[in-house]
Design an enzyme around this catalytic site. Structure first.
Site, short mmCIF file in Angstrom:
data_model
loop_
_atom_site.label_atom_id
_atom_site.label_comp_id
_atom_site.label_asym_id
_atom_site.label_seq_id
_atom_site.Cartn_x
_atom_site.Cartn_y
_atom_site.Cartn_z
N SER A 87 -17.42 6.05 0.84
CA SER A 87 -17.48 5.02 1.88
C SER A 87 -18.65 5.34 2.82
O SER A 87 -19.26 6.41 2.72
CB SER A 87 -16.17 5.03 2.68
OG SER A 87 -16.08 6.26 3.40
N ASP A 107 -18.35 2.42 -1.61
CA ASP A 107 -17.12 1.72 -1.26
C ASP A 107 -17.31 1.00 0.08
O ASP A 107 -17.79 1.60 1.05
CB ASP A 107 -16.00 2.78 -1.16
CG ASP A 107 -14.61 2.17 -1.10
OD1 ASP A 107 -14.44 1.05 -1.61
OD2 ASP A 107 -13.70 2.84 -0.57
N HIS A 108 -16.96 -0.27 0.12
CA HIS A 108 -17.01 -1.06 1.36
C HIS A 108 -18.35 -1.03 2.09
O HIS A 108 -18.42 -0.72 3.29
CB HIS A 108 -15.90 -0.64 2.34
CG HIS A 108 -14.53 -0.96 1.83
ND1 HIS A 108 -14.02 -2.24 1.80
CD2 HIS A 108 -13.58 -0.17 1.28
CE1 HIS A 108 -12.81 -2.21 1.27
NE2 HIS A 108 -12.52 -0.97 0.93
N GLU A 161 -15.89 -8.91 -2.35
CA GLU A 161 -14.47 -9.04 -1.93
C GLU A 161 -14.24 -10.41 -1.32
O GLU A 161 -14.99 -10.87 -0.47
CB GLU A 161 -14.10 -7.95 -0.91
CG GLU A 161 -12.66 -8.14 -0.38
CD GLU A 161 -12.09 -6.92 0.35
OE1 GLU A 161 -12.39 -5.79 -0.07
OE2 GLU A 161 -11.35 -7.12 1.33
N HIS A 165 -7.79 -2.92 -4.20
CA HIS A 165 -7.98 -1.91 -3.14
C HIS A 165 -6.61 -1.54 -2.58
O HIS A 165 -5.61 -2.20 -2.86
CB HIS A 165 -8.85 -2.48 -2.02
CG HIS A 165 -10.31 -2.44 -2.33
ND1 HIS A 165 -11.19 -1.65 -1.67
CD2 HIS A 165 -11.03 -3.10 -3.29
CE1 HIS A 165 -12.40 -1.82 -2.17
NE2 HIS A 165 -12.33 -2.71 -3.16
N SER A 176 -4.64 0.84 -3.20
CA SER A 176 -3.70 0.98 -4.31
C SER A 176 -3.05 2.35 -4.42
O SER A 176 -2.57 2.71 -5.49
CB SER A 176 -4.40 0.63 -5.62
OG SER A 176 -4.64 -0.75 -5.65
N SER A 177 -3.06 3.09 -3.34
CA SER A 177 -2.30 4.35 -3.39
C SER A 177 -0.82 4.03 -3.46
O SER A 177 -0.35 3.04 -2.89
CB SER A 177 -2.60 5.20 -2.15
OG SER A 177 -3.80 5.93 -2.35
N ASN A 196 -8.55 1.28 -6.66
CA ASN A 196 -9.05 2.20 -5.64
C ASN A 196 -7.93 3.06 -5.07
O ASN A 196 -6.93 2.54 -4.56
CB ASN A 196 -9.66 1.40 -4.49
CG ASN A 196 -11.03 0.86 -4.83
OD1 ASN A 196 -11.42 0.80 -5.99
ND2 ASN A 196 -11.77 0.47 -3.81
N ASP A 210 -7.40 6.47 -2.56
CA ASP A 210 -7.89 7.51 -1.65
C ASP A 210 -6.71 8.23 -0.99
O ASP A 210 -6.58 9.45 -1.06
CB ASP A 210 -8.79 6.85 -0.59
CG ASP A 210 -9.49 7.87 0.29
OD1 ASP A 210 -9.22 9.08 0.14
OD2 ASP A 210 -10.29 7.48 1.16
P1 13P Z 1 -5.72 3.61 -0.36
O1 13P Z 1 -5.79 3.82 1.13
O2 13P Z 1 -4.48 2.88 -0.74
O3 13P Z 1 -5.88 4.85 -1.13
O4 13P Z 1 -6.92 2.64 -0.75
C1 13P Z 1 -8.21 3.15 -0.95
C2 13P Z 1 -9.22 2.06 -1.06
O5 13P Z 1 -8.93 0.90 -1.26
C3 13P Z 1 -10.63 2.47 -0.95
O6 13P Z 1 -11.50 1.39 -0.99
O1 G3H Z 2 -11.59 2.03 2.16
C1 G3H Z 2 -11.00 3.00 2.48
C2 G3H Z 2 -11.17 4.33 1.87
O2 G3H Z 2 -9.95 4.97 1.90
C3 G3H Z 2 -12.25 5.11 2.54
O3 G3H Z 2 -11.84 5.46 3.80
O4 G3H Z 2 -13.64 4.75 5.36
O5 G3H Z 2 -11.97 6.55 5.96
O6 G3H Z 2 -13.77 6.99 4.28
P1 G3H Z 2 -12.87 5.96 4.93
ZN ZN Z 3 -10.83 -0.40 -0.11
#
Ligand code: 13P
Ligand code: G3H
Ligand code: ZN
Length: 349
Positions: free
Chosen positions: A50, A83-84, A142, A223, A225-226, A266, A268
């Protein structure tokens, strides 16, 4: 194998009917945990960073760590994904650095907080697609906005505030030519997604199915998806943590998504939980220890375990050797010649 594009990984995943986990990293130990899991399960993999990660790790450290990951694992197809990305400039800088794939998250304005209009999203995403494809780099867009806030990024609120409209998803895919499409179906970033095991009233799998029906060949991205497993929450709380009870996205719902066009997932938060639990355990049980290796080693192992488990659950395990890498310059030729289709197939309502 050199770094490959996400587009190639996802095209192959679509052919094989599986999903590919995209795991966030901030440091060397997280990259190692993912690569060791990929090696253990023989999985192709996407590693993503990110804006916060790029700032934390510094671009050059991150890039060279990723090169080391590719160098040490010549048999693993590996994509390095932004990411993002919040703006054209952020995506451009990632591509100049060597990322093989970027997400232009135009669902939010460049402040990373305020929902953007459809037109603003299309305009900035199209601009990134043009720049990226010319250089062989894949783009994820997105449509719809996720809930929650991570590291200052996100609109906040519930995952249901701005879910994706299937008609807009079709229009967005047609107007932008993105390689993959992130959709909002009720999930949020972070640990606090749902207050109980989610059902269809909060996790809109019906919407995902509707979008897939209209865009049957588009690679969908989930996204937030934890799964936020209870055992990982419990370890943290057992060793002095203060997590409130919470639920994530059940793996079986992700697997339903994978059967219906989801190719990138995704994750994290689950890894953050695993790392934190392992470190807390060492601190609580062995307060005399102060060598970082004493707690980073179990932390890295705990993350490897989660990642390997997801790789098996998403179906990417065993697919590392299925294909040969297409170089990024060859991807650029593919986009230029029209061989790599960017106009989505749209099915009637
Ligand atoms: P989580 O917070 O569910 O792991 O999502 C991570 C994510 O979407 C990163 O872009
Ligand atoms: O999009 C979210 C991911 O978990 C990345 O998080 O922006 O805190 O690094 P972060
Ligand atoms: Zn995300």
């Amino acid at each position: 194998m050199a770094l490959v594009s996400t587009r190639q990984l996802l095209d192959e995943a679509a052919k094989g009917g599986y999903g590919v986990g995209a795991f966030n990293v901030n440091d060397m130990e997280q990259i190692q945990a993912i690569m060791w899991a990929a090696k253990e399960t023989q999985s192709p993999v996407i590693i993503q960073a990110s804006r916060g990660a790029r700032k934390f790790a510094e671009d050059n450290y991150l890039y060279h760590l990723m090169l080391a990951a590719a160098e040490l694992n010549p048999d693993i197809p590996l994509a390095m994904h932004l990411d993002h990305g919040n703006s054209y400039e952020t995506c451009e800088s990632a591509i100049k650095l060597g990322f093989t794939s970027v997400m232009m998250d135009g669902s939010l304005k460049a402040d990373g907080k305020t929902p953007a209009t459809f037109e603003e999203n299309v305009e900035v995403t199209r601009k990134v697609v043009d720049y990226a494809h010319e250089r062989g780099v894949s783009v994820e867009g997105e449509i719809g906005v996720l809930g929650g806030i991570e590291d200052g990024h996100g609109a906040g609120g519930s995952g249901l505030d701005h879910v994706t409209d299937p008609d807009q998803a079709v229009e967005f895919a047609e107007l932008t030519g993105v390689d993959s499409l992130a959709i909002a179906i009720g999930t949020s970033h972070g640990a606090y997604k749902f207050t109980k095991k989610p059902d269809g009233s909060v996790l809109k799998m019906d919407l995902l199915l509707a979008i897939h029906k209209r865009l049957p060949n588009t690679h969908l991205v989930m996204h937030g998806s934890s799964s936020v497993p209870k055992d990982l929450q419990d370890i943290i709380n057992q060793y002095g943590g203060k997590l409130k009870e919470t639920w994530g996205v059940p793996v079986e719902e992700i697997q339903l998504g994978i059967k219906n066009g989801v190719r990138k997932i995704n994750v994290d938060t689950d890894n953050r939980l695993a790392i934190t639990g392992a470190i807390r355990k060492v601190f609580a049980e062995s307060p005399e220890k102060f060598d970082p290796r004493d707690y980073l080693t179990p932390a890295r192992a705990a993350m490897q375990k989660v990642v390997a488990q997801r790789m098996v659950q998403f179906g990417q395990a065993g697919h590392a050797g299925d294909y040969k890498a297409i170089s990024i310059p060859d991807m650029a030729k593919g986009y230029a010649s029209g061989l790599l289709v960017t106009k989505p197939l749209v099915a009637a309502k």
